[in-house]
Scaffold this motif. Structure first.
Motif, PDB file in Angstrom:
ATOM      1  N   GLU A  17       0.831  -1.207   0.000  1.00  0.00           N
ATOM      2  CA  GLU A  17       0.000   0.000   0.000  1.00  0.00           C
ATOM      3  C   GLU A  17       0.862   1.253   0.000  1.00  0.00           C
ATOM      4  N   ALA A  18       1.941   1.248   0.766  1.00  0.00           N
ATOM      5  CA  ALA A  18       2.839   2.406   0.805  1.00  0.00           C
ATOM      6  C   ALA A  18       3.504   2.628  -0.558  1.00  0.00           C
ATOM      7  N   ASP A  19       3.920   1.539  -1.195  1.00  0.00           N
ATOM      8  CA  ASP A  19       4.529   1.647  -2.524  1.00  0.00           C
ATOM      9  C   ASP A  19       3.534   2.227  -3.534  1.00  0.00           C
ATOM     10  N   LEU A  20       2.305   1.727  -3.500  1.00  0.00           N
ATOM     11  CA  LEU A  20       1.289   2.234  -4.421  1.00  0.00           C
ATOM     12  C   LEU A  20       0.965   3.700  -4.138  1.00  0.00           C
ATOM     13  N   LYS A  21       0.914   4.059  -2.868  1.00  0.00           N
ATOM     14  CA  LYS A  21       0.612   5.451  -2.510  1.00  0.00           C
ATOM     15  C   LYS A  21       1.697   6.381  -3.044  1.00  0.00           C
ATOM     16  N   SER A  22       2.956   5.980  -2.921  1.00  0.00           N
ATOM     17  CA  SER A  22       4.035   6.835  -3.424  1.00  0.00           C
ATOM     18  C   SER A  22       3.952   6.961  -4.947  1.00  0.00           C
ATOM     19  N   MET A  23       3.586   5.865  -5.616  1.00  0.00           N
ATOM     20  CA  MET A  23       3.426   5.927  -7.065  1.00  0.00           C
ATOM     21  C   MET A  23       2.256   6.836  -7.453  1.00  0.00           C
ATOM     22  N   GLN A  24       1.162   6.752  -6.707  1.00  0.00           N
ATOM     23  CA  GLN A  24       0.002   7.596  -6.984  1.00  0.00           C
ATOM     24  C   GLN A  24       0.317   9.071  -6.707  1.00  0.00           C
ATOM     25  N   GLN A  64      -0.103   8.441 -18.883  1.00  0.00           N
ATOM     26  CA  GLN A  64      -0.875   7.226 -19.140  1.00  0.00           C
ATOM     27  C   GLN A  64      -0.068   5.977 -18.776  1.00  0.00           C
ATOM     28  N   GLU A  65       1.212   5.961 -19.105  1.00  0.00           N
ATOM     29  CA  GLU A  65       2.070   4.826 -18.762  1.00  0.00           C
ATOM     30  C   GLU A  65       2.222   4.688 -17.254  1.00  0.00           C
ATOM     31  N   MET A  66       2.347   5.810 -16.551  1.00  0.00           N
ATOM     32  CA  MET A  66       2.441   5.765 -15.085  1.00  0.00           C
ATOM     33  C   MET A  66       1.159   5.184 -14.482  1.00  0.00           C
ATOM     34  N   TYR A  67       0.020   5.605 -15.016  1.00  0.00           N
ATOM     35  CA  TYR A  67      -1.264   5.099 -14.536  1.00  0.00           C
ATOM     36  C   TYR A  67      -1.359   3.587 -14.767  1.00  0.00           C
ATOM     37  N   GLN A  68      -0.970   3.127 -15.939  1.00  0.00           N
ATOM     38  CA  GLN A  68      -0.991   1.692 -16.247  1.00  0.00           C
ATOM     39  C   GLN A  68      -0.034   0.920 -15.344  1.00  0.00           C
ATOM     40  N   LYS A  69       1.106   1.526 -15.054  1.00  0.00           N
ATOM     41  CA  LYS A  69       2.085   0.883 -14.165  1.00  0.00           C
ATOM     42  C   LYS A  69       1.494   0.718 -12.758  1.00  0.00           C
ATOM     43  N   ILE A  70       0.776   1.708 -12.299  1.00  0.00           N
ATOM     44  CA  ILE A  70       0.129   1.621 -10.984  1.00  0.00           C
ATOM     45  C   ILE A  70      -0.908   0.498 -10.986  1.00  0.00           C
ATOM     46  N   GLN A  71      -1.713   0.443 -12.047  1.00  0.00           N
ATOM     47  CA  GLN A  71      -2.729  -0.614 -12.145  1.00  0.00           C
ATOM     48  C   GLN A  71      -2.089  -2.003 -12.166  1.00  0.00           C
ATOM     49  N   GLN A  72      -1.007  -2.148 -12.915  1.00  0.00           N
ATOM     50  CA  GLN A  72      -0.313  -3.433 -12.995  1.00  0.00           C
ATOM     51  C   GLN A  72       0.309  -3.797 -11.652  1.00  0.00           C
ATOM     52  N   SER A  73       0.892  -2.818 -10.985  1.00  0.00           N
ATOM     53  CA  SER A  73       1.489  -3.060  -9.667  1.00  0.00           C
ATOM     54  C   SER A  73       0.434  -3.522  -8.674  1.00  0.00           C
ATOM     55  N   TYR A  74      -0.736  -2.906  -8.720  1.00  0.00           N
ATOM     56  CA  TYR A  74      -1.833  -3.299  -7.830  1.00  0.00           C
ATOM     57  C   TYR A  74      -2.207  -4.763  -8.074  1.00  0.00           C
ATOM     58  N   GLN A  75      -2.376  -5.143  -9.328  1.00  0.00           N
ATOM     59  CA  GLN A  75      -2.730  -6.527  -9.656  1.00  0.00           C
ATOM     60  C   GLN A  75      -1.626  -7.501  -9.228  1.00  0.00           C
ATOM     61  N   ASP A  76      -0.385  -7.124  -9.493  1.00  0.00           N
ATOM     62  CA  ASP A  76       0.740  -7.987  -9.098  1.00  0.00           C
ATOM     63  C   ASP A  76       0.792  -8.156  -7.587  1.00  0.00           C
ATOM     64  N   ASN A  77       0.559  -7.067  -6.871  1.00  0.00           N
ATOM     65  CA  ASN A  77       0.573  -7.113  -5.403  1.00  0.00           C
ATOM     66  C   ASN A  77      -0.531  -8.033  -4.880  1.00  0.00           C
ATOM     67  N   GLN A  78      -1.720  -7.949  -5.465  1.00  0.00           N
ATOM     68  CA  GLN A  78      -2.824  -8.798  -5.022  1.00  0.00           C
ATOM     69  C   GLN A  78      -2.498 -10.274  -5.258  1.00  0.00           C
ATOM     70  N   GLN A  79      -1.912 -10.567  -6.397  1.00  0.00           N
ATOM     71  CA  GLN A  79      -1.536 -11.953  -6.689  1.00  0.00           C
ATOM     72  C   GLN A  79      -0.441 -12.443  -5.742  1.00  0.00           C
ATOM     73  N   ALA A  80       0.534 -11.579  -5.468  1.00  0.00           N
ATOM     74  CA  ALA A  80       1.626 -11.957  -4.564  1.00  0.00           C
ATOM     75  C   ALA A  80       1.101 -12.186  -3.153  1.00  0.00           C
ATOM     76  N   LEU A  81       0.170 -11.344  -2.715  1.00  0.00           N
ATOM     77  CA  LEU A  81      -0.423 -11.524  -1.379  1.00  0.00           C
ATOM     78  C   LEU A  81      -1.197 -12.843  -1.292  1.00  0.00           C
ATOM     79  N   ALA A  82      -1.982 -13.124  -2.313  1.00  0.00           N
ATOM     80  CA  ALA A  82      -2.755 -14.367  -2.320  1.00  0.00           C
ATOM     81  C   ALA A  82      -1.832 -15.583  -2.310  1.00  0.00           C
ATOM     82  N   LYS A  83      -0.780 -15.524  -3.094  1.00  0.00           N
ATOM     83  CA  LYS A  83       0.175 -16.638  -3.151  1.00  0.00           C
ATOM     84  C   LYS A  83       0.863 -16.826  -1.804  1.00  0.00           C
TER      85      LYS A  83
END
Length: 167
Positions: A53-60, A90-109
């Protein structure tokens, strides 16, 4: 006549054996929640969640700063620079979205891996209690079984906890 007596003896022995069978039930969720490994796993997952969450917040925050700067100067920018900055945003926004998805998958794993280890320990303890107590079945209350007779079945939750060294 001998065959009849032998059959009667076998039937009586069979009934006696059937009546001597032991059935047990356990609440595995109660056992898991009492385990220090579960408490540690939950704390680890929470810490990892906060880190993500902290990483995503800094990116946002960075995206927002760049977007605000772009909004202030966009009227004075040449078309090619304007296009480049829009693409960058636009690329920064997409990177944030991808990071969020990757983080959710990593947490679930991570959560699945930790829980598999914990559930494996509980399963081994249940098996050990079952073998030591000569139980035919030990059913799990937490698995959604609609009914378990508590008068015909023994609650072995405390024994499983003891096998794992829990209170």
């Amino acid at each position: 006549m001998k065959k009849f007596i032998i059959c009667a003896i076998c039937a009586i022995c069979g009934l006696t054996t059937a009546n001597a069978q032991k059935f047990g039930h356990v609440n595995s969720q109660e056992v898991i929640q009492a385990m220090p490994e579960f408490t540690k796993a939950r704390a680890d997952i929470e810490a990892l969640t906060k880190q993500y969450e902290a990483d995503l917040k800094s990116m946002q925050d960075e995206l927002q700063k760049k977007a605000e700067a772009y909004d202030k100067e966009q009227a004075t920018l040449p078309a090619n620079i304007k296009q480049r900055r829009e693409t960058e945003l636009q690329e920064m926004y997409q990177k944030i979205q991808q990071s969020y998805q990757d983080n959710q998958q990593a947490l679930a794993k991570e959560q699945n891996e930790k829980m598999q280890v914990i559930q494996g320990k509980v399963l081994e303890a249940i098996k050990a209690v079952g073998q030591a107590g000569n139980y035919v079945y030990i059913m799990d209350n937490a698995s959604g079984i609609p009914y378990i007779s508590t008068t015909l079945s023994t609650d072995v939750t405390a024994e499983v906890k003891a096998k794992l060294g829990l209170k």
